[in-house]
Each structure stands twice: as C-alpha cells, then as structure tokens.
Design an enzyme around this catalytic site. Structure first.
Site: not given
Ligand code: GCW
Length: 705
Positions: A210, A287, A291, A324, A360, A365, A393, A522, A544
C-alpha cells in the site's frame, strides 16, 4: 572500587542477558563446546583465497568467515597468503560444473576444506553453509556438498510505512528509519542483512505494497541507496513498491494511464534516476487495483498494460516487476475467491519477460489453512511467484507460537495436477513445470524493532524457514525446525531440542484446530483481524464477511464452491476438481471451503459434522495447553528471560485458543441448535458475551451492537 566492580558486573550481566535474548537470531556464533571443537574442527587453522580478484562480496565473505569461525572455535582464524594444512580454500571458478550462479560446492579432504563457486555470492553462501553447520556442531569431515538455489529471487516484502508503522507488523516499528537515513546508518541494517544472507535471502522490498509515492522522490532514493550500499555486500538487492499514481502525485501529470506517452516517459526518467543512484536496484513490487489502490484499470487498461509499462525501462538494467495478483474489489460483482484468476489468466502470454506475477498461497488471504491458489498451474507462459506471509496476521499475530514451515510445506507440496500427478506448487514456482525463465518467492516479513526482531522468539523460526524453503522448496519442514532449534538453543540439550521441535511441528495444526477447523475460513474479527468473529455479517460491510464464508444456519454450514454454488472449483485442474468437489474424497481439512454440509452428515471419523467441529476445537485447546506444559518442563534448561518470555506467550496462546473455541462454538451452536456432544463442555457464555469481548474495532468500522 566496590561501585566500579558492581557497575562492571551489572553491565556484564546485562550483556549476557541480552546476548541470550535473541538479538543475534540463529547467527549467535558463540564458542562451541571444547570437546566438539577437539574432535571435529580442530584441524581448521586459516583461510586461503586462491583467486585474488577481490570484490565487495568476497571481502565481506572473508570477514564473515574469519570473525565467526574465530568466535565459534575460540582461536584466531586468519586469511593466509600461503598454502598450509588445515585451510579453508575459497575459489572462484567461472566454469564450475553443475552449480548455478549463486551455488557452491563444499568438499573436505585430508584436513582441508574447499569452497568453490562461480561468483563471490556463491562463496558467501558456501561460507555461511559451513559456518552454520559448525554452529550446529554437525560433522564436516569428508563431506561433499553441492548446493544451488532452486528459486532465483528470494525476497522479503516489508509492509513498512515511511513513518515506521508496519502494516500487520507485530514486532515493534519498522527497522528502516527513513528520517535518519542516509546520514545515520543504524548497525542493525547490517545485522539484518547478515541474517538474511545466512539463509540465502537475496532481495528485500523496503516499503509497503500500500505504497506511498514519496519513496520515489529524489531524497528518498538517496536513503534507499544508503541501504542498498549496506546490503550489496551480502548479496541482497533492494526493491521498492511503486505507487501507480506516482506520475500524478510526484510528477504533476494529469493522468497515470499506462499507455499515455508522457506517463511512460515519466517512469522511464524515474527509473534512469534510480539506477544512477543504485546500479543494482532490483525493481518494483506493485499492488494495483486492489483494496482501493490505483492501477491501470482506472484507465480501462489491464494488468499487463500496467506491468509492461514499468518493465520496459527496467529491462535494460536487469530490473524486474513483481505485479501482485492479490486483487479484489467490492465493486466487482464476482466472488472474491474467483477474481484474481479471472483477471489474470486471460492475460497469460501478454506480460513482458521481466515481469513476475506474485500470487498469495491461497485464494482468499493468508488464512490459517487455505487450499493452494488455482492460478498456480494456470499461467504456463507467465512466471508466477509465490507470496507467503511470515507475519502472522491471521494466526495469532505477535503472541501465538505457530511453526509456519508446516504450512509452507503443505502449500509447496500441494498437487496442481496441471502436468500430470505430482505437479506440485513447488514445481510451478521453481520453473520446472512450465520452464519459466525467471523465478521468485516472497515472504511478508515479521521483522520489527523488537530486541529479538520478531517479538515472539519462535517467530524467528518462521523467518528462518522462509529463507530455507526459498532456497529449496522441497525441504522437509521437520529438518528446518531441527536446524533452527540447534542454532537457537546452543546447549544442544536433547530434552530442550525435542520440546522446541515438537512445539514447531505441532503448533500449526493446533492453531488451525482452535481457529478454523474443517476448512472454515475468514471468521476472524474485522479490521484488525485479531480474535474470533464468526458473527461478523453484512450489516456494516457489503460482502465477504464471516457469515458470507460459513453461511451457518439450522441445517448446514460451509461454502459451496461447486457448480451449485459459486463454481470457484472450476478454476482448478479437473483432477483437483474431482478430489475437492466430491464430498467423500475432499479432505476434511478443506471440507467447508468447497461444500455446504448438513450438521448431521457423518464424516470419516464416525462423528457427524457438528460433533467433529466440537471435537476439533477441543483438540486445538488441548494442544495449546500441551504446548505450555511441554515448555514448562524445560525451565531449568533455558536462560531465564527466554524461558519466561516464551512461557508467557504460551499462556496467552492457551487463553486465546480457549477464547476462539468458546466464541466459535457458542456462535455455531446458536445456529445449529444442537446439543453439545456428551463429554464435551459447553462454552460458559452466550454469543453476546463473546461479541463484547472483541478487541476494539479499527477506526471507521462501527460495531454492530
Ligand atoms: O491481508 C490483507 C491485509 C492488508 C494487506 C493486503 C495485501 C498490505 O489485511 O493489510 O495490505 O492483504 O496483501 O495487499
């Protein structure tokens, strides 16, 4: 006088304490046991460099060898000009057979050791191989080793911001102090580089994906150049993240359209400027259109248009683009699982040859367990690199001990079937399956300003494992654990080693059991992603959320990825579809990723789904408890501070395992409305209680109650 002695003792005891508290990671090359030195390594006397052409890396290699061997062996090991007995000879042989550019051979004969490589970087890796072997007290007489990395680009990704906060970082602030660079070079930069080189990591992306365009500004490039100068002698290249809209933000242009000539010129000039300052700059990680990040799609262009624009000017310098594939957007009317594949696979063959697409490990994620990403195997003409997360994470963040090598191994050994049975993810990313000309692997770093770099001591094992698997993705996780343990607990006590290895080996499965058993995914709290949140639903987020992923109701639970549902399964090879798509052949581990299953459906264990869910959550808690008990038993064998720190983290882990179990089971029971199986303990509270126990939400996200 008394005070002076006391002060000295105090300082000395501090040093001792610090020395043992993990700052030196797995490279704490202290003097070995005298008996071990006497029987195995006494013959080593000096170092001879048979090839005189010095360069920065070779010079550094000599320093690394002399300093660390002197320290390990407790005698002075120097560079000699003449041939003598008991020497380690370093030779560069450009024509050496059967090794790659960064590879080496290490052979020993008659009390002499020879390291041969094509380049000085190969010698550096050979030197570390030898030092690490000695550090672990392994035998080196009559050895014959030939090693070359199987993956070319072995890169850490730092999600570090220039204000030193670290996105998803749990070990303090960023080690990169942009404010003080380029003038002040923290000694830690060199220690960091050495640790990476010792496990074969050869690249680092310094900044968050980011991205902030400022890192491309001239003064920031000087800061990056200072770091590059330190890392270069360790064979490490630096990379930056490129914010796609930088031509607007930094260049004052009206657009960042990748086909606009002015935009292209801006990037070309910027890249020329970078290489003037950093001649071996590695390239960019990007990226885009994910997002909320800017990207080529903002101008109705595709990912290849964006990546190729950067790749073209990088090419003449040997730079690469890592683009990515972690793309998803709430605006796109498609299931999140499927978006990356749909955007990228049609572009296969359209990327420039110095572009890698970074994927990934799984389709969502970095969940505690994911099936492999269906893009692996689906882009034969585009080098795909694997992105793993080292920072935890979704796996307990800074506190939980989870030996991630097991998870990495599981992904690398997953069978894509694309070129017949046995086409593992490892074979895709090392280039053998599709003959990729360029290969890579990335790990999102877990490193920060914590004294021991990772906060939790065992987090060091994950960094270590990433490096080892990046070098050779076919390694056995258990051997990696053993190596790390031997390097970390130098007293080599068998009981302590067994416990350390056991913790590393069993903790991933334990974590999956108390967080997301049977293919649940998730279901964490929103925003910070810490702790359970199976109840999070679409009231304050369009899609989501946890509820979207498990869809638990009175009858069933799970996500239908078959043709009767989202049909995400269709993105895999037919053989994988067959395996995962059939309720009976789908491994329990992935069950609820692909199927909606009635609570009463009988599983392989003989228990029905509801009973199995309760069983697995309980198993996770039991294992977390066992982890602490095992560690408690080695108290007398570990330095006090290390013992206490690991123990206290295990106490937190045990408590949080229970929290996950109770919260999830209270919630799922409120859906299934089935009684808890006989012999199991119902969570002591109602769901509402656990909801309130959640950590404060991230700014901007309103809690529901
Ligand atoms: O896992 C998610 C994280 C974001 C991260 C993003 C990504 C850097 O929650 O913090 O952003 O993935 O990988 O881009």
């Amino acid at each position: 006088m008394k005070q002076i002695v006391f002060a000295f003792l105090l300082i000395f005891s501090q040093i001792q304490l610090f020395g043992q508290s993990g700052y030196n990671l797995w490279t704490d090359y202290k003097k070995l046991d005298a008996n071990v030195i006497a029987t195995e390594y006494n013959f080593i006397n000096s170092i001879l460099v048979s090839n005189t052409k010095d360069d920065e890396v070779l010079n550094n290699t000599k320093t690394i060898l002399t300093q660390n061997l002197s320290s390990l062996l407790g005698k002075s090991i120097k560079i000699e000009k003449q041939k003598k007995t008991g020497q380690i000879t370093l030779t560069i042989n450009k024509n050496a057979l059967n090794i790659g550019n960064e590879g080496f051979t290490l052979t020993s004969t008659n009390n002499a050791l020879n390291i041969e490589a094509k380049t000085s970087t190969g010698l550096l890796y050979g030197a570390f191989y030898l030092i690490n072997k000695i550090h672990r007290s392994e035998k080196i007489k009559n050895i014959k080793v030939s090693e070359s990395p199987k993956i070319q680009n072995r890169i850490l990704n730092h999600w570090d911001n220039i204000d030193r906060t670290v996105e998803r970082g749990y070990a303090g602030f960023s080690i990169f102090n942009w404010h003080e660079l380029p003038e002040y070079e923290d000694p830690r930069y060199e220690d960091y580089a050495m640790a990476n080189a010792s496990i074969g990591i050869n690249g680092t992306v310094l900044t968050n994906v980011n991205a902030n365009a400022i890192v491309l500004r001239a003064d920031y490039l000087d800061k990056t150049a200072a770091l590059a100068n330190i890392f270069r002698k360790y064979g490490i290249k630096v990379y930056l993240t490129a914010r796609f809209s930088a031509p607007i933000e930094l260049g004052g242009l009206k657009t960042a359209d990748p086909l606009d000539p002015q935009v292209r010129l801006w990037w070309k000039n910027k890249i020329d400027e970078i290489y003037q300052k950093i001649p071996d700059f590695g390239g960019f990680l990007v990226k885009a259109n994910s997002e909320g990040q800017p990207g080529p799609q903002d101008y109705k262009r595709n990912h290849a248009d964006g990546a190729n624009m950067l790749a073209e000017p990088l090419k003449k310098y040997g730079g690469i683009v890592m683009w990515r594939a972690f793309v998803y957007s709430h605006e796109v009317n498609e299931d999140r699982f499927k978006q990356a594949y749909k955007e990228f696979v049609p572009l296969d063959g359209q990327f420039a040859d110095n572009v890698l697409v970074q994927v990934k490990n799984g389709p969502i994620d970095f969940q505690p367990r994911e099936p492999f990403h269906p893009m692996f195997g689906a882009m034969p003409k585009t080098p795909l690199m694997l992105e793993l997360q080292i920072t935890k994470e979704y796996l307990g963040q800074g506190t939980h001990l989870v030996g991630l090598a097991k998870m990495y191994e599981e992904i690398l050994q997953s069978d894509t079937h694309v070129k017949g049975k046995g086409t593992t993810v490892a074979k895709i990313i090392d280039g053998t399956a599709h003959d990729y000309k360029i290969t890579g692997i990335a790990g999102v770093a877990n490193i920060g300003t914590a004294f021991n770099s990772t906060g939790n001591l065992f987090g060091q094992a994950d960094w270590y494992a990433f490096g080892k698997l990046a070098w050779n993705p076919y390694l056995d996780a258990r051997n990696i654990f053993k190596e790390w343990t031997a390097a970390t607990f130098p007293n080599r006590n068998k009981k302590l080693s067994d416990v350390s290895n056991w913790l590393l080996e069993h903790s991933h499965e334990a974590c999956v059991s108390y967080m997301t058993p049977l293919g649940l995914h998730h279901i964490m709290a929103e925003g910070h992603h810490f702790g359970p949140g199976p109840w999070v639903d679409s009231l304050f987020r369009a899609d989501w959320t946890s509820v979207y992923y498990h869809k638990a109701n009175k009858d069933s639970i799970g996500f239908d990825s078959k043709i009767t549902g989202t049909n995400a399964l269709s993105q895999f090879h037919p053989d994988v579809q067959k395996l995962y798509g059939n309720l009976n052949s789908c491994p329990d581990e992935y069950l609820l990723w692909f199927h909606r299953v009635p609570w009463t459906h009988p599983l392989k264990s003989g228990r029905n789904l509801w009973e199995e869910l309760v069983f697995r959550y309980d198993q996770g808690v039991t294992k977390a408890r066992e982890m602490k008990t095992k560690w408690d038993a080695v108290e007398s064998l570990v330095e006090k501070e290390t013992f206490r720190s690991v123990r206290d983290h295990l106490i937190i882990q045990q408590k949080e395992a229970q929290w996950w179990r109770d919260a999830c089971l209270a919630y799922f029971q409120s859906r299934s409305q089935l009684a808890f199986p006989v012999g199991t303990i119902a969570p002591p509270h109602e769901v509402q209680y656990y909801k309130k126990l959640s950590y404060p939400y991230s700014p901007g996200i309103k809690p529901k109650w």
